[in-house]
Structures are given as structure tokens and as C-alpha cells.
Design an enzyme around this catalytic site. Structure first.
Site, PDB file in Angstrom:
ATOM      1  N   GLY A  14       0.801  -1.220   0.000  1.00  0.00           N
ATOM      2  CA  GLY A  14       0.000   0.000   0.000  1.00  0.00           C
ATOM      3  C   GLY A  14       0.829   1.263   0.000  1.00  0.00           C
ATOM      4  N   GLY A  49       0.109   8.415   0.504  1.00  0.00           N
ATOM      5  CA  GLY A  49       0.037   8.505   1.960  1.00  0.00           C
ATOM      6  C   GLY A  49       1.250   7.964   2.696  1.00  0.00           C
ATOM      7  CE1 TYR A  61      -8.703   1.851   9.244  1.00  0.00           C
ATOM      8  CE2 TYR A  61      -9.086   3.132  11.241  1.00  0.00           C
ATOM      9  CZ  TYR A  61      -8.253   2.727  10.212  1.00  0.00           C
ATOM     10  OH  TYR A  61      -6.964   3.201  10.154  1.00  0.00           O
TER      11      TYR A  61
END
Length: 376
Positions: free
Chosen positions: A20, A24, A197
Site C-alpha cells: 500500500g 500517503g 475499521y
């Protein structure tokens, strides 16, 4: 400008895998690691084109993007990626695995190819499977970093629901509440999305502790900062586990591998908030940053540059060489949630999460054996 002190203070050289990292936190971590010529950084991403753009801007010579995408919400994709990376490695070994990729707490449940909640599958199950499949390719002293969050801990008083509340008891609840993300009765869609989450981030911590125990090094078998009662119980349990043929990892490198969890903080300057709560909330948060720093949330706010550097330091820094089964806030060791360090969690819930994750990811006996574990 002068070199960062950290860049002269590493304990290993070699190959670092980061999931990922097209934007970010992951991107900032890659940019930081790529400054050090001792490392080759593999960008494991769903969007290959975005990953290549990051690699080009960071350092093309130090960054590798495979032709195979990694979609962590899809166990088939995880398997394809693990096969591709092993082929690329050949006889080489991974020196650090950074399980960073994640998706936010959007209200509507999105189902994966295997029928699971996308948030939970991406944040926990995909990384669980990837780690298991890559264990045979890990070098001696390999370090695994699982990116968690302060939201796993209710005592941090974040705006998200307590993930330990309504924790599954029965096998059926593990499937419905965790894997499928079915809302608790009477809970709104918004609250349910945020709970999915926070639960996934709690799973990251629990997986960290359970994997550290199963790797078989007694020094790392007990999570940091547990009570004496929990420590005594775990010492006894670990001795019992060592007598079982099917529990501890038998890979030659297993006992040298370390596993830690990290909270990178609340990074307003990434796209994560907009993905989780919408662009309008992200817009307000960004322009309200001075006020937010004065609020209870202020202690959680960090820049993505700082958190990316912290993540890189945790992955390869010499000061963390003999550290495992720990939770870090940035680069500061601190207690994880009381629930994650409780006797019940460590002796029951962690084991159940591991066993269920094997089933949900449809791990085969051959895959389990290759990872150094006997079939359970």
C-alpha cells in the site's frame, strides 16, 4: 543537506517489502527508505501504474514494482503476488515486511471476491495470508511491522467505537461480526463502518502478538507491558505449546524473526480521511488543523513525512533490533489496549483469530507446511 542520523544506523541490508505505498504513509515510507543505498524496496500495490510513478520519483534504481498487482482484499490476488515475489527473489531473502496497506471505515459494506467485508479483509486477512506465504522467504532477523492505529484502544478516547465491545464469542459470531462485518443489532451504518475499521486495527495488534508467540522465541513470546498474572500464565502456556508438534513454526529462521505493531497517528495530509469519511470532512479537518491540535485529537496528529520516517525506522533501525511482540506509538513503545493485553484475549481470542483466519483465507495444508507449521 546532511544525511539523517538514522541512515547511518541500520542493522541490516537487503530487501524491504512495503504494501500500500502508492500514496500517503506507505509512499512516504518508501521515499525515506529509498534514500538509503543499502536497500531495495519492493512496492506491493494494487495500482501498478501509481506504484511505478512513486518508484520513479523516489529512486528507480532502489525501488522495484512487479508486474503483478496486490489486492489485499482478494486472497487469490495475495497468492498470485506471493508467487510472483518469490520468483523475483530467487535465492534472495526478505529482510523486512511492512504491512501498511489499509482502507477506511466507510458505512456501506463492500464484499470481497470471497464474500468478506472489504475493510476487514484488506486490513487484516490479506496481510495475515501474505505474511504466512512469505515466511519461508524471510531472512534471519527479518522484521515484520504491522501498521495498526490508536483507534484499536478505547482508552485513547478516539471518536471511533470501541472495537473490543461485542467481541465475538461463538464461531458463528467470528464469521458474522468480523469476517462479514454484519452490524451489531441496532447500530447505524456509520457507526458500524467505523467499528469495522477499529476492529481491523485491533486484529492487527492481536495478529502481531500471536505470530510472535508462534515463531517460537521465548524471549519474544510475551507481549510487552502485560501484567504479572498474564506473564505467568503465558510462560506456562508457552511451555505447553512447545511440547505440541503442530503449534510453533519450524522454519530455521523462525525464532530470529521479530514482529511489531505501529500506530502512525492521525495524518490529515493524506487521502485516508477522505476515503474513510468523505472529502468534505477531510477538507474541514485540513483547514481546522490548528484548532484540532488544541483538541483531544491533537496528540494523535502527525505529518505523513514524520510517520513515514518512523515506519521506516521501525522496519530497519538498529535501535529496534531485539524488539518483538510490542506496540509502538510512532517510535515510542507503549502499552496496546487493555483488551489486547488481557489474559482472555491472549489465551483465547488471539488463538481463535489465528485459527479462523487460516480457515477464512483457505490456507492449504501445503501452504501451512511451507510456512513451517504443521496442520492443525
Amino acid at each position: 543537506s546532511s544525511a539523517s542520523p538514522f541512515l547511518l544506523n541500520i542493522f541490516m541490508t537487503g530487501i524491504v517489502v512495503v504494501t500500500g505505498c502508492s500514496q500517503g504513509l506507505g509512499r512516504k515510507c518508501v521515499e525515506y527508505l529509498a534514500k538509503n543505498e543499502e536497500f531495495t524496496v519492493i512496492l506491493a500495490c494494487r495500482n501498478i501504474q501509481s506504484a511505478r510513478e512513486v518508484a520513479e520519483k523516489a529512486d528507480t534504481n532502489k525501488c522495484v514494482v512487479l508486474d503483478t498487482p496486490l489486492n489485499l482484499s482478494d486472497c487469490d490476488s495475495v497468492r498470485c503476488y506471493a508467487t510472483a515475489i518469490k520468483k523475483w527473489l530467487g535465492e534472495r531473502k526478505i529482510t523486512s515486511l511492512i504491512n501498511n496497506a489499509g482502507v477506511g471505515g466507510y458505512p456501506k459494506i463492500k464484499k470481497t471476491a470471497q464474500g468478506f467485508d472489504e475493510i476487514w479483509a484488506t486490513n487484516h486477512l490479506g496481510h495475515f495470508l501474505l505474511t504466512l506465504l512469505l515466511l519461508p522467504s524471510m531472512d534471519i532477523n527479518c522484521r515484520i511491522v504491522n501498521v495498526s492505529s490508536e483507534v484499536h484502544d478505547k482508552d485513547q478516547q478516539t471518536p471511533l467505537p470501541d472495537p473490543s465491545e461485542h467481541w465475538p464469542i461463538s464461531d458463528e459470531q467470528y464469521t458474522t461480526y468480523l469476517a462479514e462485518g454484519i452490524p451489531i443489532e441496532g447500530e447505524s451504518e456509520n457507526t458500524s463502518g467505523l467499528r469495522r475499521y477499529s476492529r481491523s486495527k485491533l486484529c492487527n495488534v492481536m495478529f502481531t502478538y500471536e505470530l510472535a508467540r508462534r515463531l517460537g522465541n521465548r524471549q519474544f513470546a510475551i507481549p510487552a507491558l502485560v501484567t504479572e498474572e498474564v506473564e505467568s500464565a503465558l510462560i506456562k502456556m508457552q511451555s505447553e505449546d512447545e511440547s505440541k508438534d503442530n503449534y510453533l513454526c519450524k522454519l530455521p529462521s523462525a525464532s530470529s524473526i521479530t514482529v511489531i505493531a505501529m500506530n502512525p497517528g492521525l495524518m490529515i495530509d493524506t487521502g485516508f480521511i477522505s476515503a474513510a469519511m468523505g472529502w468534505f470532512v477531510a477538507y474541514l479537518a485540513y483547514f481546522s488543523l490548528p484548532l484540532l491540535r488544541l483538541s483531544p485529537l491533537g496528540s494523535f496528529i502527525r505529518s505523513s513525512d514524520q510517520s513515514g520516517m518512523d515506519l521506516g525506522r521501525l522496519a530497519v533501525g538498529s535501535e529496534f533490533k531485539e524488539v518483538s511482540s510490542c506496540y509502538f506509538n510512532g517510535i515510542t513503545k507503549q502499552p496496546s489496549s487493555l483488551f489486547s493485553r488481557s489474559l482472555e484475549s491472549i489465551t483465547i481470542h488471539q488463538r481463535k483469530l489465528w485459527t479462523h483466519s487460516l480457515k477464512w483465507a483457505a490456507v492449504t495444508p501445503e501452504e501451512l507446511t511451507a510456512a513451517g507449521f504443521s496442520t492443525e
